[in-house]
Design a protein around this motif. Structure first.
Motif, PDB file in Angstrom:
ATOM      1  N   MET A   1       0.843  -1.190   0.000  1.00  0.00           N
ATOM      2  CA  MET A   1       0.000   0.000   0.000  1.00  0.00           C
ATOM      3  C   MET A   1       0.880   1.242   0.000  1.00  0.00           C
ATOM      4  SD  MET A   1      -3.150   1.013   2.581  1.00  0.00           S
ATOM      5  CE  MET A   1      -2.143   0.743   4.053  1.00  0.00           C
ATOM      6  N   LYS A   2       0.476   2.256  -0.777  1.00  0.00           N
ATOM      7  CA  LYS A   2       1.221   3.508  -0.859  1.00  0.00           C
ATOM      8  C   LYS A   2       0.434   4.599  -0.142  1.00  0.00           C
ATOM      9  CE  LYS A   2       3.584   2.434  -5.219  1.00  0.00           C
ATOM     10  NZ  LYS A   2       3.008   1.088  -5.412  1.00  0.00           N
ATOM     11  N   LEU A   3       1.092   5.244   0.817  1.00  0.00           N
ATOM     12  CA  LEU A   3       0.447   6.271   1.612  1.00  0.00           C
ATOM     13  C   LEU A   3       1.169   7.601   1.463  1.00  0.00           C
ATOM     14  CD1 LEU A   3      -0.293   4.402   4.983  1.00  0.00           C
ATOM     15  CD2 LEU A   3      -1.870   4.834   3.084  1.00  0.00           C
ATOM     16  N   SER A   4       0.422   8.679   1.644  1.00  0.00           N
ATOM     17  CA  SER A   4       0.955  10.029   1.599  1.00  0.00           C
ATOM     18  C   SER A   4       1.394  10.468   2.988  1.00  0.00           C
ATOM     19  CB  SER A   4      -0.124  10.981   1.064  1.00  0.00           C
ATOM     20  OG  SER A   4       0.084  12.304   1.494  1.00  0.00           O
ATOM     21  N   ALA A   5       2.635  10.950   3.115  1.00  0.00           N
ATOM     22  CA  ALA A   5       3.107  11.470   4.405  1.00  0.00           C
ATOM     23  C   ALA A   5       2.273  12.665   4.831  1.00  0.00           C
ATOM     24  CB  ALA A   5       4.581  11.857   4.308  1.00  0.00           C
ATOM     25  N   GLU A   6       1.899  13.495   3.870  1.00  0.00           N
ATOM     26  CA  GLU A   6       1.100  14.684   4.179  1.00  0.00           C
ATOM     27  C   GLU A   6      -0.239  14.307   4.812  1.00  0.00           C
ATOM     28  OE1 GLU A   6       0.025  18.810   1.888  1.00  0.00           O
ATOM     29  OE2 GLU A   6      -0.262  16.944   0.771  1.00  0.00           O
ATOM     30  N   LYS A   7      -0.859  13.253   4.300  1.00  0.00           N
ATOM     31  CA  LYS A   7      -2.157  12.840   4.824  1.00  0.00           C
ATOM     32  C   LYS A   7      -2.041  12.120   6.166  1.00  0.00           C
ATOM     33  CE  LYS A   7      -4.530  12.619   0.378  1.00  0.00           C
ATOM     34  NZ  LYS A   7      -5.258  11.766  -0.588  1.00  0.00           N
ATOM     35  N   LEU A   8      -0.844  11.626   6.478  1.00  0.00           N
ATOM     36  CA  LEU A   8      -0.634  10.978   7.772  1.00  0.00           C
ATOM     37  C   LEU A   8      -0.505  11.996   8.904  1.00  0.00           C
ATOM     38  CD1 LEU A   8       1.843   8.152   6.740  1.00  0.00           C
ATOM     39  CD2 LEU A   8      -0.390   7.803   7.797  1.00  0.00           C
ATOM     40  N   MET A   9      -0.192  13.252   8.549  1.00  0.00           N
ATOM     41  CA  MET A   9      -0.108  14.286   9.575  1.00  0.00           C
ATOM     42  C   MET A   9      -1.485  14.482  10.193  1.00  0.00           C
ATOM     43  SD  MET A   9       3.088  15.196   9.579  1.00  0.00           S
ATOM     44  CE  MET A   9       3.348  13.477   9.194  1.00  0.00           C
ATOM     45  N   GLY A  10      -1.560  14.403  11.489  1.00  0.00           N
ATOM     46  CA  GLY A  10      -2.834  14.552  12.171  1.00  0.00           C
ATOM     47  C   GLY A  10      -3.560  13.253  12.433  1.00  0.00           C
ATOM     48  N   ALA A  11      -3.013  12.132  11.928  1.00  0.00           N
ATOM     49  CA  ALA A  11      -3.634  10.833  12.214  1.00  0.00           C
ATOM     50  C   ALA A  11      -3.557  10.546  13.705  1.00  0.00           C
ATOM     51  CB  ALA A  11      -2.925   9.731  11.421  1.00  0.00           C
ATOM     52  N   LYS A  12      -4.549   9.882  14.257  1.00  0.00           N
ATOM     53  CA  LYS A  12      -4.562   9.558  15.674  1.00  0.00           C
ATOM     54  C   LYS A  12      -3.488   8.528  15.997  1.00  0.00           C
ATOM     55  CE  LYS A  12      -9.480  10.480  16.454  1.00  0.00           C
ATOM     56  NZ  LYS A  12     -10.779   9.893  16.874  1.00  0.00           N
ATOM     57  N   ALA A  13      -2.758   8.775  17.076  1.00  0.00           N
ATOM     58  CA  ALA A  13      -1.757   7.823  17.568  1.00  0.00           C
ATOM     59  C   ALA A  13      -2.256   7.270  18.890  1.00  0.00           C
ATOM     60  CB  ALA A  13      -0.404   8.512  17.748  1.00  0.00           C
ATOM     61  N   GLN A  14      -2.383   5.968  18.952  1.00  0.00           N
ATOM     62  CA  GLN A  14      -2.983   5.361  20.135  1.00  0.00           C
ATOM     63  C   GLN A  14      -2.208   4.126  20.565  1.00  0.00           C
ATOM     64  OE1 GLN A  14      -7.252   4.652  19.809  1.00  0.00           O
ATOM     65  NE2 GLN A  14      -7.007   2.711  20.896  1.00  0.00           N
ATOM     66  N   ASN A  15      -1.901   4.052  21.859  1.00  0.00           N
ATOM     67  CA  ASN A  15      -1.275   2.859  22.411  1.00  0.00           C
ATOM     68  C   ASN A  15      -2.296   1.725  22.425  1.00  0.00           C
ATOM     69  OD1 ASN A  15      -0.249   0.872  24.356  1.00  0.00           O
ATOM     70  ND2 ASN A  15       1.286   2.439  24.841  1.00  0.00           N
ATOM     71  N   HIS A  16      -1.929   0.571  21.920  1.00  0.00           N
ATOM     72  CA  HIS A  16      -2.904  -0.504  21.758  1.00  0.00           C
ATOM     73  C   HIS A  16      -3.396  -1.063  23.091  1.00  0.00           C
ATOM     74  CE1 HIS A  16      -0.652  -4.369  22.628  1.00  0.00           C
ATOM     75  NE2 HIS A  16       0.275  -3.467  22.770  1.00  0.00           N
ATOM     76  N   THR A  17      -2.703  -0.762  24.176  1.00  0.00           N
ATOM     77  CA  THR A  17      -3.146  -1.259  25.484  1.00  0.00           C
ATOM     78  C   THR A  17      -4.069  -0.277  26.193  1.00  0.00           C
ATOM     79  OG1 THR A  17      -1.212  -0.316  26.602  1.00  0.00           O
ATOM     80  CG2 THR A  17      -1.019  -2.572  25.773  1.00  0.00           C
ATOM     81  N   ILE A  18      -4.181   0.953  25.652  1.00  0.00           N
ATOM     82  CA  ILE A  18      -5.026   1.983  26.254  1.00  0.00           C
ATOM     83  C   ILE A  18      -5.915   2.569  25.158  1.00  0.00           C
ATOM     84  CG2 ILE A  18      -5.068   4.108  27.619  1.00  0.00           C
ATOM     85  CD1 ILE A  18      -2.175   3.554  28.373  1.00  0.00           C
ATOM     86  N   SER A  19      -7.192   2.670  25.406  1.00  0.00           N
ATOM     87  CA  SER A  19      -8.095   3.102  24.347  1.00  0.00           C
ATOM     88  C   SER A  19      -8.918   4.330  24.704  1.00  0.00           C
ATOM     89  CB  SER A  19      -9.046   1.950  23.983  1.00  0.00           C
ATOM     90  OG  SER A  19      -9.801   1.548  25.109  1.00  0.00           O
ATOM     91  N   THR A  20      -8.560   5.044  25.778  1.00  0.00           N
ATOM     92  CA  THR A  20      -9.349   6.208  26.167  1.00  0.00           C
ATOM     93  C   THR A  20      -9.004   7.411  25.297  1.00  0.00           C
ATOM     94  OG1 THR A  20      -7.712   6.924  27.804  1.00  0.00           O
ATOM     95  CG2 THR A  20      -9.421   5.393  28.548  1.00  0.00           C
ATOM     96  N   GLU A  21      -9.946   8.332  25.188  1.00  0.00           N
ATOM     97  CA  GLU A  21      -9.734   9.525  24.374  1.00  0.00           C
ATOM     98  C   GLU A  21      -8.576  10.356  24.907  1.00  0.00           C
ATOM     99  OE1 GLU A  21     -11.090  10.723  21.599  1.00  0.00           O
ATOM    100  OE2 GLU A  21     -12.306   8.924  21.300  1.00  0.00           O
ATOM    101  N   GLU A  22      -8.393  10.347  26.247  1.00  0.00           N
ATOM    102  CA  GLU A  22      -7.346  11.167  26.850  1.00  0.00           C
ATOM    103  C   GLU A  22      -5.947  10.720  26.446  1.00  0.00           C
ATOM    104  OE1 GLU A  22      -9.890   9.910  28.371  1.00  0.00           O
ATOM    105  OE2 GLU A  22     -11.056  11.649  29.038  1.00  0.00           O
ATOM    106  N   THR A  23      -5.801   9.475  26.036  1.00  0.00           N
ATOM    107  CA  THR A  23      -4.470   8.963  25.688  1.00  0.00           C
ATOM    108  C   THR A  23      -4.205   9.022  24.192  1.00  0.00           C
ATOM    109  OG1 THR A  23      -5.315   6.690  25.529  1.00  0.00           O
ATOM    110  CG2 THR A  23      -4.498   7.424  27.676  1.00  0.00           C
TER     111      THR A  23
END
Length: 211
Positions: A1-23
């Motif tokens: 799959m080919k992805l754009s770095a520009e479109k990745l800016m602002g993507a949500k980063a989430q630790n897979h062991t924690i799923s709360t909005e605050e994290t």
């Protein structure tokens, strides 16, 4: 799959062991190896607001008032009185680096990871998308090929495979739409340009799927 770095800016980063909005945080940069262009890190930044209350002597406080209102009806001597408390707010920013090997999955909407590293400086021998964005791509004759608008990432190869170019003589020669070219050459930090040698690989493509 080919992805754009520009479109990745602002993507949500989430630790897979924690799923709360605050994290949840947002990706604000991507780092690549300077030599083989492989993915190194995704980054996000946390703002920490630190509030401090500082006592200002009354005389000093009134000097500040006079200075601030000078020429606006300050004909009378200001009242003196007890000291005032003034609130100062300082911000510190911490950048967290998510190593590629700790990324579980990612696309243009979300990145799931298992760990991160807090560092003061960017890792050596890396360059970042935001660091080189808008740099000119210059060939060995000093000709401007175009301006780096985006980086195209091949998720299977786990590396940058091409530039998306805006402006430039060669881009305009082949049409006004943004053009793509395979990544090659090296960054020049002093001149803030990306230097390449003109080779057959320089042939510009019309879309990222041709890279």
């Amino acid at each position: 799959m080919k992805l754009s770095a520009e479109k990745l800016m602002g993507a949500k980063a989430q630790n897979h062991t924690i799923s709360t909005e605050e994290t949840q945080h947002k990706i604000n940069d991507i780092l690549f190896n300077m030599y083989d262009h492989r993915l190194c890190y995704f980054t996000y930044t946390v703002d920490n607001g630190i509030y401090q209350r500082e006592e200002i002597p009354s005389d000093k406080h009134m000097e500040t008032v006079v200075a601030a209102t000078s020429g606006i009806g300050t004909q009378h001597t200001p009242f003196t009185g007890s000291s005032n408390l003034a609130a100062n707010q300082n911000y510190t920013k911490e950048t967290f680096f998510i190593p590629w090997h700790q990324v579980k999955e990612f696309d243009e909407d979300k990145l799931v990871f298992s760990g991160n590293e807090l560092q003061r400086d960017e890792p050596k021998e890396c360059y970042s998308y935001m660091g080189i964005k808008d740099w000119n791509v210059i060939d060995q004759d000093g000709e401007k090929i175009g301006k780096i608008k985006d980086l195209i990432i091949d998720t299977d190869r786990q590396q940058v495979i091409g530039f998306s170019l805006a402006e430039g003589f060669w881009k305009n020669l082949f049409g006004h739409d943004d053009k793509y070219m395979p990544v090659s050459g090296t960054p020049n930090w002093e001149s803030r340009e990306w230097n390449i040698e003109r080779t057959p690989d320089l042939l510009l493509r019309d879309n990222k799927d041709e890279l």
